[in-house]
Write a protein that holds these residues in place. Sequence first.
Motif, PDB file in Angstrom:
ATOM      1  N   GLY A 179       0.794  -1.219   0.000  1.00 35.29           N
ATOM      2  CA  GLY A 179       0.000   0.000   0.000  1.00 35.29           C
ATOM      3  C   GLY A 179       0.826   1.268   0.000  1.00 35.29           C
ATOM      4  N   GLU A 180       2.165   1.182  -0.131  1.00 42.24           N
ATOM      5  CA  GLU A 180       3.006   2.364  -0.065  1.00 42.24           C
ATOM      6  C   GLU A 180       3.526   2.805  -1.423  1.00 42.24           C
ATOM      7  OE1 GLU A 180       6.074   2.057   2.826  1.00 42.24           O
ATOM      8  OE2 GLU A 180       4.692   1.829   4.503  1.00 42.24           O
ATOM      9  N   VAL A 181       3.035   2.216  -2.495  1.00 45.00           N
ATOM     10  CA  VAL A 181       3.466   2.609  -3.830  1.00 45.00           C
ATOM     11  C   VAL A 181       2.255   2.908  -4.700  1.00 45.00           C
ATOM     12  CG1 VAL A 181       4.630   1.840  -5.938  1.00 45.00           C
ATOM     13  CG2 VAL A 181       5.606   1.295  -3.709  1.00 45.00           C
ATOM     14  N   GLN A 182       2.239   4.121  -5.279  1.00 42.38           N
ATOM     15  CA  GLN A 182       1.188   4.479  -6.226  1.00 42.38           C
ATOM     16  C   GLN A 182       1.688   4.109  -7.620  1.00 42.38           C
ATOM     17  OE1 GLN A 182      -1.855   5.476  -5.955  1.00 42.38           O
ATOM     18  NE2 GLN A 182      -2.229   5.797  -8.124  1.00 42.38           N
ATOM     19  N   LYS A 183       1.006   3.190  -8.274  1.00 47.02           N
ATOM     20  CA  LYS A 183       1.453   2.714  -9.578  1.00 47.02           C
ATOM     21  C   LYS A 183       0.911   3.603 -10.694  1.00 47.02           C
ATOM     22  CE  LYS A 183       2.114  -2.074  -8.200  1.00 47.02           C
ATOM     23  NZ  LYS A 183       1.811  -3.482  -8.471  1.00 47.02           N
ATOM     24  N   ILE A 184       1.832   4.294 -11.342  1.00 50.30           N
ATOM     25  CA  ILE A 184       1.516   5.178 -12.459  1.00 50.30           C
ATOM     26  C   ILE A 184       2.369   4.733 -13.635  1.00 50.30           C
ATOM     27  CG2 ILE A 184       1.565   7.568 -13.297  1.00 50.30           C
ATOM     28  CD1 ILE A 184       1.339   8.424 -10.347  1.00 50.30           C
ATOM     29  N   VAL A 185       1.780   4.716 -14.826  1.00 49.45           N
ATOM     30  CA  VAL A 185       2.528   4.290 -16.003  1.00 49.45           C
ATOM     31  C   VAL A 185       2.372   5.299 -17.134  1.00 49.45           C
ATOM     32  CG1 VAL A 185       2.290   1.841 -15.422  1.00 49.45           C
ATOM     33  CG2 VAL A 185       0.630   2.897 -16.961  1.00 49.45           C
ATOM     34  N   ALA A 186       3.418   5.388 -17.939  1.00 51.85           N
ATOM     35  CA  ALA A 186       3.349   6.101 -19.210  1.00 51.85           C
ATOM     36  C   ALA A 186       3.445   5.055 -20.307  1.00 51.85           C
ATOM     37  CB  ALA A 186       4.483   7.109 -19.324  1.00 51.85           C
ATOM     38  N   LEU A 187       2.740   5.269 -21.408  1.00 49.22           N
ATOM     39  CA  LEU A 187       2.788   4.326 -22.524  1.00 49.22           C
ATOM     40  C   LEU A 187       3.608   4.933 -23.656  1.00 49.22           C
ATOM     41  CD1 LEU A 187      -0.882   2.981 -22.619  1.00 49.22           C
ATOM     42  CD2 LEU A 187       1.098   2.065 -21.395  1.00 49.22           C
ATOM     43  N   GLN A 188       4.662   4.233 -24.026  1.00 48.27           N
ATOM     44  CA  GLN A 188       5.566   4.724 -25.078  1.00 48.27           C
ATOM     45  C   GLN A 188       5.330   3.948 -26.363  1.00 48.27           C
ATOM     46  OE1 GLN A 188       9.837   5.563 -24.248  1.00 48.27           O
ATOM     47  NE2 GLN A 188      10.253   4.042 -25.837  1.00 48.27           N
ATOM     48  N   CYS A 189       5.120   4.688 -27.448  1.00 50.57           N
ATOM     49  CA  CYS A 189       4.864   4.052 -28.746  1.00 50.57           C
ATOM     50  C   CYS A 189       6.039   4.194 -29.711  1.00 50.57           C
ATOM     51  CB  CYS A 189       3.603   4.638 -29.376  1.00 50.57           C
ATOM     52  SG  CYS A 189       2.099   4.234 -28.467  1.00 50.57           S
ATOM     53  N   GLY A 190       7.051   4.975 -29.337  1.00 52.94           N
ATOM     54  CA  GLY A 190       8.207   5.121 -30.216  1.00 52.94           C
ATOM     55  C   GLY A 190       9.322   5.894 -29.550  1.00 52.94           C
ATOM     56  N   TYR A 191      10.530   5.700 -30.078  1.00 52.05           N
ATOM     57  CA  TYR A 191      11.727   6.372 -29.538  1.00 52.05           C
ATOM     58  C   TYR A 191      12.645   6.645 -30.724  1.00 52.05           C
ATOM     59  CZ  TYR A 191      15.623   7.202 -26.280  1.00 52.05           C
ATOM     60  OH  TYR A 191      16.657   7.759 -25.560  1.00 52.05           O
ATOM     61  N   TYR A 192      12.829   7.927 -31.075  1.00 50.98           N
ATOM     62  CA  TYR A 192      13.501   8.269 -32.317  1.00 50.98           C
ATOM     63  C   TYR A 192      14.672   9.218 -32.110  1.00 50.98           C
ATOM     64  CZ  TYR A 192       9.279   6.380 -34.516  1.00 50.98           C
ATOM     65  OH  TYR A 192       8.256   5.565 -34.905  1.00 50.98           O
ATOM     66  N   ALA A 193      15.589   9.169 -33.078  1.00 45.50           N
ATOM     67  CA  ALA A 193      16.712  10.108 -33.086  1.00 45.50           C
ATOM     68  C   ALA A 193      16.295  11.428 -33.728  1.00 45.50           C
ATOM     69  CB  ALA A 193      17.895   9.506 -33.846  1.00 45.50           C
ATOM     70  N   LYS A 194      15.291  11.380 -34.622  1.00 44.85           N
ATOM     71  CA  LYS A 194      14.839  12.582 -35.320  1.00 44.85           C
ATOM     72  C   LYS A 194      13.442  12.986 -34.848  1.00 44.85           C
ATOM     73  CE  LYS A 194      17.530  11.750 -39.521  1.00 44.85           C
ATOM     74  NZ  LYS A 194      17.478  11.589 -40.998  1.00 44.85           N
ATOM     75  N   GLU A 195      13.303  14.282 -34.577  1.00 48.31           N
ATOM     76  CA  GLU A 195      12.027  14.785 -34.058  1.00 48.31           C
ATOM     77  C   GLU A 195      10.902  14.625 -35.067  1.00 48.31           C
ATOM     78  OE1 GLU A 195      10.270  18.751 -31.790  1.00 48.31           O
ATOM     79  OE2 GLU A 195      12.146  18.893 -32.927  1.00 48.31           O
TER      80      GLU A 195
END
Length: 224
Positions: free
Chosen positions: A62-78
């Motif tokens: 009960g001492e950890v609030q589980k929050i997640v981000a969902l990543q769909c890609g990781y690129y070198a170019k913006e």
Amino acid sequence: MRYTRYEYKKSGKVKFLCSIAIITGISIGGGLYISNFIFDGKYIKDNNMDNPSYSNERNHQGEVQKIVALQCGYYAKEENAKELSNSISKYCNPFVVEEDGKYRVLAGIYKEEDGLKKLEEFKANNIDVAKINLNISSNNEENKKIIEIIDGFLTITNKLHEASVKSIKTSEFKEWADKIINDGSSAKSKKIDNLNSYVKNLPDEIDKANSNANIQDLYKLIKA
């Protein structure tokens, strides 16, 4: 040492065989008991080492609030990151974050239960997605405040994923958050001061057009 040879009668042989059977049974049973004890203990220990979050929940339930981000890609170019962001915008309110010269395409921040549902939706539509854990430990009063405010903010902003919800006014949320942050406590950490500023600077109304910028700022705040 000399070994004496004995000639057993039939009854002697029966007793001898019975004795052997009993000794064998005890040996096997004892061996199984000991091996179960040893390997069960090792199994539990190894699982805890391989899965630190499981171990942590057992010790600090009960001492950890589980929050997640969902990543769909990781690129070198913006430009590649923006192209993907545009392509998945019908499923979420994505945003791009620059980190160490690379660009992450994130499909939102969620409480874990909501995030896992969203993850399955992406997979069902053949969209590559990975889960990033942003868990926060509630090991002190300030972190408990941070968790409560982030939880409240995610609750209202995730409503924007519903087709019937066009926008959300933030005035009530701001008043509620102010009471939690400024409850008379003396010292405040830099993180909670930043969260306070973040809440105060939220627009009066959040809609699908500006929500991704607000979530992006929240992601950076949590990661800091």
